[in-house]
Design a protein around this motif. Structure first.
Motif, short mmCIF file in Angstrom:
data_model
loop_
_atom_site.label_atom_id
_atom_site.label_comp_id
_atom_site.label_asym_id
_atom_site.label_seq_id
_atom_site.Cartn_x
_atom_site.Cartn_y
_atom_site.Cartn_z
N PRO A 357 0.82 -1.20 0.00
CA PRO A 357 0.00 0.00 0.00
C PRO A 357 0.86 1.26 0.00
CG PRO A 357 0.00 -1.02 2.17
CD PRO A 357 0.70 -1.97 1.24
N LEU A 358 0.36 2.30 -0.63
CA LEU A 358 1.06 3.58 -0.64
C LEU A 358 0.88 4.29 0.69
CD1 LEU A 358 2.59 5.74 -2.35
CD2 LEU A 358 0.34 6.64 -2.98
N LEU A 359 -0.34 4.31 1.19
CA LEU A 359 -0.66 5.00 2.45
C LEU A 359 -1.57 4.11 3.27
CD1 LEU A 359 -0.60 7.89 3.98
CD2 LEU A 359 -2.92 8.10 3.06
N THR A 360 -1.27 4.01 4.56
CA THR A 360 -2.11 3.25 5.48
C THR A 360 -2.44 4.11 6.69
OG1 THR A 360 -1.04 1.18 4.82
CG2 THR A 360 -2.29 1.15 6.87
N HIS A 383 -1.32 2.41 -5.22
CA HIS A 383 -0.71 3.23 -6.26
C HIS A 383 -1.64 3.40 -7.47
CE1 HIS A 383 3.40 3.11 -4.51
NE2 HIS A 383 2.98 1.96 -4.02
N GLY A 384 -1.56 4.61 -8.06
CA GLY A 384 -2.11 4.83 -9.38
C GLY A 384 -3.61 4.93 -9.49
N LYS A 412 -4.40 9.73 18.54
CA LYS A 412 -3.85 8.39 18.59
C LYS A 412 -4.05 7.71 17.24
CE LYS A 412 -7.93 6.19 20.68
NZ LYS A 412 -8.41 5.34 21.78
N GLY A 413 -3.41 6.57 17.06
CA GLY A 413 -3.44 5.89 15.78
C GLY A 413 -2.15 6.10 15.02
N THR A 414 -2.01 5.42 13.88
CA THR A 414 -0.79 5.50 13.08
C THR A 414 -1.13 5.85 11.63
OG1 THR A 414 -0.85 3.12 12.53
CG2 THR A 414 0.39 3.79 14.50
N ILE A 415 -0.23 6.58 11.01
CA ILE A 415 -0.32 6.90 9.59
C ILE A 415 1.02 6.53 8.97
CG2 ILE A 415 -0.73 8.68 7.85
CD1 ILE A 415 -2.22 10.30 9.97
N THR A 416 1.00 5.67 7.97
CA THR A 416 2.23 5.19 7.35
C THR A 416 2.18 5.48 5.85
OG1 THR A 416 2.33 3.40 8.97
CG2 THR A 416 3.72 3.19 7.02
#
Length: 612
Positions: A357-360, A383-384, A412-416
């Motif tokens: 994944p590009l963003l999670t 992507h794309g 709170k939480g995560t962004i990758t």
């Protein structure tokens, strides 16, 4: 499946015009000519008093050149320059009179010490803005004034320090005329160095701070770092000016350091014309003559300087340079053209593999008191694709974009992104990783040209640093030429090549939206976030925007779009995510979302709600 990134040229196609001729050589010749004329005029001065006045013009010009960077470019008002002037003066005094340093080395050390003091002021004061910033810097200046006047053992108190080593050449101290020549040469060199710095990447960054700090961060500009740099530059020039006065007099005491001096240095820039090339020179020349005239009436100086400051702020905001510019004949604007092309130049390869994944976003929460625009929210972008983030007003869509770009920090939480955690990171660092954005309410640098706006968008992709830009090294010039060529190609891509030289704020609203999009594309993002890109557009402009966004996706850029125009969303989106009161209630293909009962309920309400 992800879409392959289409290849694009690394430079404009053949037939595009070359970069404009470099004007640095012409400017250097002009400055050198003015300096030689000034030196010749000083040689004809009638007495030492006239030479002393001319020397003070050069001292004040040194202060104004650095202060112009802080006020005219970065937009930061400081009332503590007298303290920095004192830092330079007393450094030169102590090192030569008490420690036997070479006066030339002491002059350099004065600039270094003043620069360190400027960095400390910036680190302590830049959390404040506007009048509060001015008050913090004023407190520093007042503290330094009290320190040098009352610490007798170190600074000599009211008596001051005698026996300061003057600059010497060939074993003999400089004469009054030689001091003027030295001041002219130093001012000319400082002007040329700062001109190199301000005509490129760093100058555009400083101007963007004055226009909009949030937008500056979104294109990769370190807002806090750039402000500190501006403070340091202003401090170094003030410190050197203070050392010049101390060494020329061979004496310094607290009478030289006062609040009046801080007002005078600020007035040099505002009266001459903040942000202009001629402003510092005009301010230093005119106000030094006024100061010499008022020397016979010391009690009137404060009143006159205060009146001139108000006059410059309210009745002459562009200063003397602005008034002179009205009488300068305008040259016809040369249109910026590039060869026809379908793609902007130099788009990068993907920054992370297409497999993952590009963003999670995982279980992100954000609350403002009792309002929760994000409640245990998770989503994933690949992507794309073109993703649409929709929902009723107040659903938390813009808050999500702000958390993805560092404007808002999640509770709170995560962004990758591409495997890197970005939750809570600064906006310019997130941009450098490959996330660009536009804003719901336009955040253009309106006073800059369309071309400069797009070149500012390339800030994080340029590597010429402070020293290379200051010295005008060939590498820095090549980077500027490349950035200009790519920016022009991007403007061609979005249909704005003909408007490249116009102020961005003068364009119609629909074209301003395209400028903001072009600026975001210039940062070479892997993920582009669009906050209501069709807001305020008419139906025809909305259709054209949709076609343009599809072209952007064809470059291999993933798009996440917050939008209320459902026709646009359903016509171009590959995947739709629906929020309601900070909760994800649905996601899927557009035609599935249109029939989803929870989505219909969120937008239209239930029958019971309608009856009530």
């Amino acid at each position: 499946m992800s879409r392959a990134r289409r290849p694009v040229p690394s430079a404009p196609a053949a037939g595009a015009p070359a970069a404009p001729p470099r004007l640095g050589g012409r400017h250097t010749l002009a400055v050198t000519g003015i300096a030689l004329v000034a030196a010749a005029a000083a040689s004809m001065a009638g007495n030492d008093y006239h030479l002393r006045v001319l020397f003070m013009v050069t001292v004040h010009l040194m202060c104004a050149l650095g202060m112009n960077v802080l006020v005219g470019y970065a937009g930061q008002k400081s009332l503590g320059q007298a303290g920095l002037f004192a830092a330079g003066a007393y450094t030169a005094a102590l090192l030569t009179a008490r420690h036997g340093w070479s006066p030339w080395l002491a002059l350099l050390a004065a600039g270094v010490v003043a620069g360190l003091c400027g960095a400390l002021i910036a680190l302590a004061s830049l959390r404040a803005k506007g009048p509060y910033l001015a008050m913090v810097t004023l407190a520093f200046g007042t503290m330094i004034e009290k320190l040098v006047s009352e610490w007798d053992e170190l600074f000599g108190g009211a008596a001051g320090i005698f026996g300061i080593g003057p600059l010497a050449f060939g074993g003999r101290p400089l004469t009054h005329l030689q001091w003027v020549w030295f001041g002219i040469a130093l001012c000319a060199l400082t002007h040329l160095l700062l001109h190199n710095l301000l005509q490129g990447r760093i100058g555009r960054a400083l101007l963007s701070l004055q226009a909009d700090e949030i937008a500056a961060g979104s294109v990769g500009i370190g807002v806090y770092r750039s402000k500190v740099l501006a403070f340091v530059i202003a401090a170094v020039t003030c410190g050197i000016a203070g050392a010049m006065v101390a060494q020329q007099n061979q004496y310094i005491n607290s009478d030289f350091i006062s609040f009046n001096l801080s007002i005078f240095i600020l007035l040099l820039v505002l009266f001459g014309g903040a942000g202009s090339t001629l402003g510092p020179l005009l301010g230093a020349l005119l106000l030094t003559l006024v100061d010499a005239f008022l020397a016979q009436w010391p009690s009137a100086q404060h009143f006159v300087y205060g009146a001139l400051l108000l006059f410059a702020l309210y009745l002459m905001p562009q200063g003397m340079a602005g008034i002179l510019a009205r009488f300068r004949p305008r040259r016809p604007r040369r249109p910026q053209t590039v060869a026809p092309t379908d793609m902007p130049a130099g788009m990068p390869a993907p920054r992370c593999g297409d497999a993952g994944p590009l963003l999670t976003v995982s279980r992100v929460c954000k609350a403002y008191g009792g309002v929760q625009p994000a409640q245990d929210l998770s989503l994933e972008l690949r992507h794309g694709h073109i993703y649409a983030l929709i929902g009723p007003n107040g659903a938390g869509k813009s808050t999500m974009l702000n958390m993805l770009t560092g404007v808002v920090t999640p509770d709170k939480g995560t962004i990758t992104f591409c495997g890197q955690a970005i939750a809570g990171a600064q906006g310019h660092a997130i941009c450098a990783l490959g996330i660009g954005r536009t804003f719901q309410n336009l955040r253009l640098f309106g006073a800059l040209s369309v071309l400069d706006n797009v070149m500012t968008g390339r800030h994080s992709r340029m590597t010429n640093g402070f020293c290379a830009s200051l010295l005008g090294l060939p590498g820095a010039r090549r980077q500027e030429q490349t950035a200009r060529a790519r920016a022009l190609a991007i403007l061609q891509f979005v249909g704005l090549a003909a408007q490249a030289g116009l102020p961005a704020g003068s364009l119609p609203y629909g074209l301003q939206r395209r400028v903001e999009l072009a600026r975001a594309i210039a940062g070479e993002p892997a993920l582009l976030l669009l906050d209501e890109p069709a807001a305020g557009l008419n139906p025809q402009e909305t259709v054209e925007l949709g076609k343009l966004l599809v072209k952007v996706r064809a470059l291999g850029i993933t798009l996440l779009m917050v939008e209320h125009h459902m026709d646009l969303v359903m016509s171009i989106s590959d995947h739709v995510i629906v929020l309601d009161y900070g909760v994800k209630i649905a996601e899927g293909r557009p035609h599935d979302i249109q029939r989803n009962p929870r989505v219909i309920e969120a937008y239209l309400g239930t029958e019971e709600e309608s009856a009530a």
